[in-house]
Scaffold this active site. Structure first.
Site, PDB file in Angstrom:
ATOM      1  N   HIS A 195      42.278  44.309  55.786  1.00 35.42           N
ATOM      2  CA  HIS A 195      41.509  43.660  56.853  1.00 35.42           C
ATOM      3  C   HIS A 195      40.266  44.450  57.193  1.00 35.42           C
ATOM      4  O   HIS A 195      39.199  43.894  57.437  1.00 35.42           O
ATOM      5  CB  HIS A 195      42.367  43.558  58.118  1.00 35.42           C
ATOM      6  N   ARG A 302      37.102  29.903  47.068  1.00 35.08           N
ATOM      7  CA  ARG A 302      38.468  30.322  46.697  1.00 35.08           C
ATOM      8  C   ARG A 302      39.419  29.907  47.816  1.00 35.08           C
ATOM      9  O   ARG A 302      39.562  30.618  48.808  1.00 35.08           O
ATOM     10  CB  ARG A 302      38.524  31.842  46.522  1.00 35.08           C
ATOM     11  N   ARG A 338      37.679  25.153  44.729  1.00 31.50           N
ATOM     12  CA  ARG A 338      38.618  25.470  43.650  1.00 31.50           C
ATOM     13  C   ARG A 338      40.034  25.260  44.152  1.00 31.50           C
ATOM     14  O   ARG A 338      40.385  25.735  45.238  1.00 31.50           O
ATOM     15  CB  ARG A 338      38.439  26.919  43.190  1.00 31.50           C
ATOM     16  N   GLU A 439      38.641  30.520  31.789  1.00 31.44           N
ATOM     17  CA  GLU A 439      39.051  31.901  32.105  1.00 31.44           C
ATOM     18  C   GLU A 439      40.025  32.436  31.060  1.00 31.44           C
ATOM     19  O   GLU A 439      40.375  33.606  31.060  1.00 31.44           O
ATOM     20  CB  GLU A 439      39.764  31.948  33.466  1.00 31.44           C
ATOM     21  N   ASN A 462      35.990  37.253  35.460  1.00 27.10           N
ATOM     22  CA  ASN A 462      36.964  38.270  35.889  1.00 27.10           C
ATOM     23  C   ASN A 462      38.249  38.117  35.082  1.00 27.10           C
ATOM     24  O   ASN A 462      38.820  39.088  34.598  1.00 27.10           O
ATOM     25  CB  ASN A 462      37.276  38.138  37.381  1.00 27.10           C
ATOM     26  N   ARG A 473      43.614  43.276  35.161  1.00 23.91           N
ATOM     27  CA  ARG A 473      42.383  43.606  35.889  1.00 23.91           C
ATOM     28  C   ARG A 473      42.617  44.467  37.125  1.00 23.91           C
ATOM     29  O   ARG A 473      41.682  45.008  37.699  1.00 23.91           O
ATOM     30  CB  ARG A 473      41.605  42.333  36.234  1.00 23.91           C
TER      31      ARG A 473
HETATM   32  C1  PEP Z   1      37.213  34.785  37.750  1.00 27.76           C
HETATM   33  O1  PEP Z   1      38.311  34.976  37.247  1.00 27.76           O
HETATM   34  O2  PEP Z   1      36.142  35.187  37.250  1.00 27.76           O
HETATM   35  C2  PEP Z   1      37.103  34.063  39.021  1.00 27.76           C
HETATM   36  C3  PEP Z   1      35.944  33.711  39.519  1.00 27.76           C
HETATM   37  O3  PEP Z   1      38.257  33.790  39.690  1.00 27.76           O
HETATM   38  P1  PEP Z   1      39.111  34.912  40.512  1.00 27.76           P
HETATM   39  O4  PEP Z   1      38.287  36.163  40.556  1.00 27.76           O
HETATM   40  O5  PEP Z   1      39.366  34.330  41.831  1.00 27.76           O
HETATM   41  O6  PEP Z   1      40.327  35.046  39.662  1.00 27.76           O
HETATM   42 MG    MG Z   2      39.960  33.799  37.949  1.00 25.67          MG
END
Ligand code: PEP
Ligand code: MG
Length: 577
Positions: A195, A302, A338, A439, A462, A473
Site C-alpha cells: 500500500h 487491469r 482487460r 503474451e 511482461n 518474472r
Molecule cells: C504484460 O504481460 O505485458 C501485461 C501488460 O500484462 P500484466 O503485466 O498485467 O501481466
Molecule cells: Mg500479462
C-alpha cells in the site's frame, strides 16, 4: 562518513533532506491473569479502546484533503471496517472470558492468529494485508497502554520538507505525511505492490521501500539523498555528491517542465507518421495522472485490482458502476478494459481461494483459462463491460490467449450476452471491439490466425518475455535473463506486428517495454504504431516519438532481425538512439 543503502525505488524523483525517524515499533505486551469478577470490566476496557480507535480513525478520515486520491480514504475505511469485524471485536472478548487474561494479551493472541493466516498466502499483494492487521491492532494496543497517539499522528508542521524514515507506514500515516508536506519517505518493509508504494506513486512523493535495517544505520537529523528512481539512499553525502544531485534535481525539473508542454502535442514522428499513444491504468489514483499528461485513451485497464484486497468478489452491478466511473472520470476517452487476469503472481483473490496453489502458477489456471473454467466468475464481468459500453467508448481485451479456441469461446460468451441484452432491451454498444493479448509465444507465432478472429491485438511483453525465455518474472534469481532485446523476443514482436499490417488491424503493445524510453525507436523500427504506457512515462515516450523518423528507422528493421544476440540488438539500438 558517506555511505549508500539500497532498496526498491517505488516512486520517482530525487529529494535531499533531513531525516525524521518515526518510532512505531510493536508494544511489548505482557500476559496477566484477571480475576473472575473483573472479567467483565476487562472486556469493557477492550471495547472502550476499540471505540477510541474508531474515533481516532474517523477523525483522520475527515481530514483527508479533497484532492487526495480516493483509494487513500478507502484504505482508512478498510481499517475502520476491521474495527467493526468480529475477528477483532468478538474473538478477543471470547479469549478474555475463556482464558481470563488481560485485554492486551487476548488482542495479541488474536493478532498472531490472523497474521498466521495472511503469512500462508502466496499472493504478495494480499500478504500485505497482514500489515493492516498490525496497524489496527497496534492502534488499539497503544490506547490500552494509555499512550498518546504516535508523534506523527499529531498534525505537525515540523515534518515539512523532511524525509520520513519508518519501519512501515499505514495509509492513515501516509495521508498525514502528505498533509504535513513531507519531502520523501523510506520504509524498511514493503515491496512495490505494498500500500505504501501504491500511495507514494499516487501522491507523487519520491519513495524507497524495503530498505532493510535502515534505522540501524540512519539517525534522526542525518542528511540524506533519496533517489526514488534508482532506489538508492545516500547518507551524509559529501559536497561533491550533493552538488551532483542538486544539478540532477535542477535538470530533472527543467526536463519535466519541458515535457509538460507536450501534453497537447500530437504523437507524430518527424516524417508525419501518427502514433497512437495510450495509457495503462490500475487504480482510480491513476485518473489524475492520465488527465495531467493528456492521454487520448486507455490501452490497458487491469481490472483484477478491483477483485483484490477485499473479502468478496465484486458483483456485476458493482463492476458496471466502477467501469462507468472510469469512463466518466476520464472524460469519455476510449478505454480498453482487460478481462480478469488472476492467477500467476496474482493467485489469491478475495472469496475465490479454495483451490490449492499450483506448483507453477504462471503456467497454470491463469487469466482467460480461469475465466473460461468458471463462467460464474467471467460472465458477470462480460455483462458489466457490455453494459458499460453504452456509456462511453469501450474495447474488451482478453489476456493470455494461447489457443484460438479460447478466443472463440470468449466471443461466443460475449455473443450470448449480447443476444440476451437485445432481447431484454438492455443497452450496449453493438460495435464494441473485442481484442486479445499476445503474451504466449504460441499465440505470437500464430498471430496471423488470431488477428483474423480479433478486432485488435495487444502485445503484453511482461509475460511474452517471461514465457519466451522460460523464466518466472517474479523470481530474482533468473531476472538477468529477462531481456526484451533477445532475438527470440524481438522476432516474435515483429511477427505479431506484421500480422496486424497484413490484416489492416491494430497491433498495440501494453507491456512495460512500450513505456521504456530505451526501446521506443526499436519498436518504431519494428513497425509498432500503438503504444500503451504508464501515465508517468507517457510524455517522455511522446518526446522520443516526435524526435524519431519512422521511415529511417524502418530501414534498420532487417539489420535488427538479423542480430544473433541481445547484445547485437543493443548495439544497433545504441546507434539509433
Ligand atoms: C504484460 O504481460 O505485458 C501485461 C501488460 O500484462 P500484466 O503485466 O498485467 O501481466
Ligand atoms: Mg500479462
Amino acid at each position: 562518513m558517506t555511505f549508500t543503502i539500497h532498496g526498491v525505488g517505488v516512486s520517482r524523483g530525487v529529494v535531499i533532506g533531513r531525516v525524521h525517524i518515526l518510532e512505531r515499533d510493536q508494544l511489548e505486551v505482557q500476559e496477566y491473569a484477571i480475576a473472575k469478577e473483573k472479567v467483565n470490566a476487562e472486556i469493557l476496557r477492550l471495547q472502550n479502546a476499540i471505540t477510541a480507535a474508531r474515533l481516532q480513525l474517523r477523525a483522520i478520515r475527515e481530514h483527508v484533503p479533497k484532492s487526495t486520491a480516493a483509494e487513500i480514504a478507502a484504505f482508512i475505511d478498510t481499517h475502520l471496517l476491521m474495527l467493526e469485524d468480529s475477528s477483532l471485536t468478538q474473538e478477543p472478548v471470547r479469549l478474555i472470558a475463556e482464558l481470563r487474561c488481560n485485554a492486551e494479551w487476548a488482542l495479541k493472541l488474536q493478532r498472531d492468529a490472523l497474521v498466521a493466516v495472511f503469512d500462508e498466502m502466496d499472493d504478495p499483494y494480499l500478504r500485505t494485508r497482514r500489515d493492516d492487521v498490525d496497524h489496527v491492532v497496534n492502534r488499539i494496543q497503544r490506547i490500552l497502554a494509555n499512550q498518546i497517539p504516535a508523534k506523527h499522528e499529531i498534525p505537525d508542521s515540523r515534518l515539512r520538507d523532511l524525509v520520513v524514515l519508518a519501519d512501515d507506514l499505514t495509509p492513515a500515516d501516509t495521508v498525514l505525511m502528505q498533509h504535513h508536506g513531507i519531502a520523501a519517505f523510506i520504509t524498511e518493509y514493503g515491496g512495490p505492490t505494498s500500500h505504501t508504494a501504491i500511495l507514494a506513486r499516487s501522491l507523487g512523493i519520491p519513495a524507497i521501500v524495503g530498505v532493510h535495517q535502515a534505522r540501524r544505520y540512519i539517525r534522526d537529523d542525518d542528511t540524506v539523498i533519496v533517489d526514488g528512481t534508482n532506489g538508492v539512499v545516500i547518507v551524509e553525502p559529501d559536497d561533491n555528491i550533493l552538488s551532483y544531485y542538486r544539478d540532477k534535481q535542477a535538470a530533472d525539473s527543467r526536463y519535466y517542465a519541458e515535457l509538460a508542454k507536450l501534453k497537447e502535442a500530437p504523437a507524430t514522428t518527424m516524417d508525419g507518421v501518427e502514433i497512437s499513444l495510450l495509457a495503462n491504468i490500475e487504480l482510480p489514483a491513476d485518473f489524475e495522472a492520465v488527465r495531467r499528461v493528456g492521454a487520448r485513451g486507455i490501452g490497458l485497464y487491469r481490472t483484477e485490482f478491483l477483485y483484490m484486497n477485499r473479502p468478496h468478489l465484486p458483483d456485476e452491478d458493482e463492476q458496471f458502476e466502477r467501469y462507468c466511473d472510469v469512463l466518466h472520470a476520464l472524460d469519455g476517452i476510449p478505454v480498453t478494459i482487460r478481462t480478469l487476469d488472476l492467477g500467476g503472481d496474482k493467485t489469491v483473490d478475495g472469496g475465490y481461494q479454495d483451490r490449492p496453489v499450483a506448483a507453477n502458477p504462471a503456467l497454470g489456471l491463469r487469466a482467460v483459462r480461469l475465466c473460461l473454467k468458471d463462467p460464474s466468475l467471467f460472465r458477470p464481468q462480460l455483462r458489466a463491460i457490455l453494459r458499460a459500453s453504452a456509456f462511453g467508448p469501450v474495447r474488451l481485451m482478453i489476456p493470455m490467449l494461447s489457443s484460438l479456441h479460447e478466443m472463440q469461446q470468449v466471443k461466443m460468451l460475449v455473443e450470448e450476452v449480447r443476444s440476451e441484452f437485445r432481447m431484454r432491451g438492455i443497452k450496449f454498444d453493438e460495435g464494441m471491439q473485442v481484442g486479445g493479448m499476445i503474451e504466449v509465444p504460441a499465440a505470437a507465432v500464430c498471430a496471423d490466425l488470431f488477428v483474423k478472429h480479433a478486432d485488435f491485438l495487444s502485445i503484453g511483453t511482461n509475460d511474452l518475455i517471461q514465457y519466451t525465455m522460460a523464466i518466472d518474472r517474479v523470481n530474482d534469481e533468473v531476472n538477468y535473463l529477462y531481456d526484451p532485446l533477445h532475438p527470440g523476443v524481438v522476432r516474435l514482436i515483429r511477427h505479431t506486428i506484421e500480422a496486424g499490417e497484413k490484416s489492416g488491424k491494430t497491433v498495440a503493445m501494453c507491456g512495460e517495454m512500450a513505456g521504456d524510453p530505451r526501446y521506443v525507436r526499436l519498436l518504431l523500427a519494428l513497425g509498432l504504431r500503438e503504444f500503451s504506457v504508464h501515465p508517468a512515462a507517457l510524455l517522455e515516450i511522446k518526446r522520443i516519438i516526435r524526435d524519431s523518423h519512422a521511415g529511417e528507422l524502418a530501414k534498420m528493421q532487417s539489420a535488427i532481425l538479423a542480430c544473433a544476440s541481445g547484445r547485437e540488438v543493443a548495439a544497433v539500438l545504441d546507434r539509433i538512439n
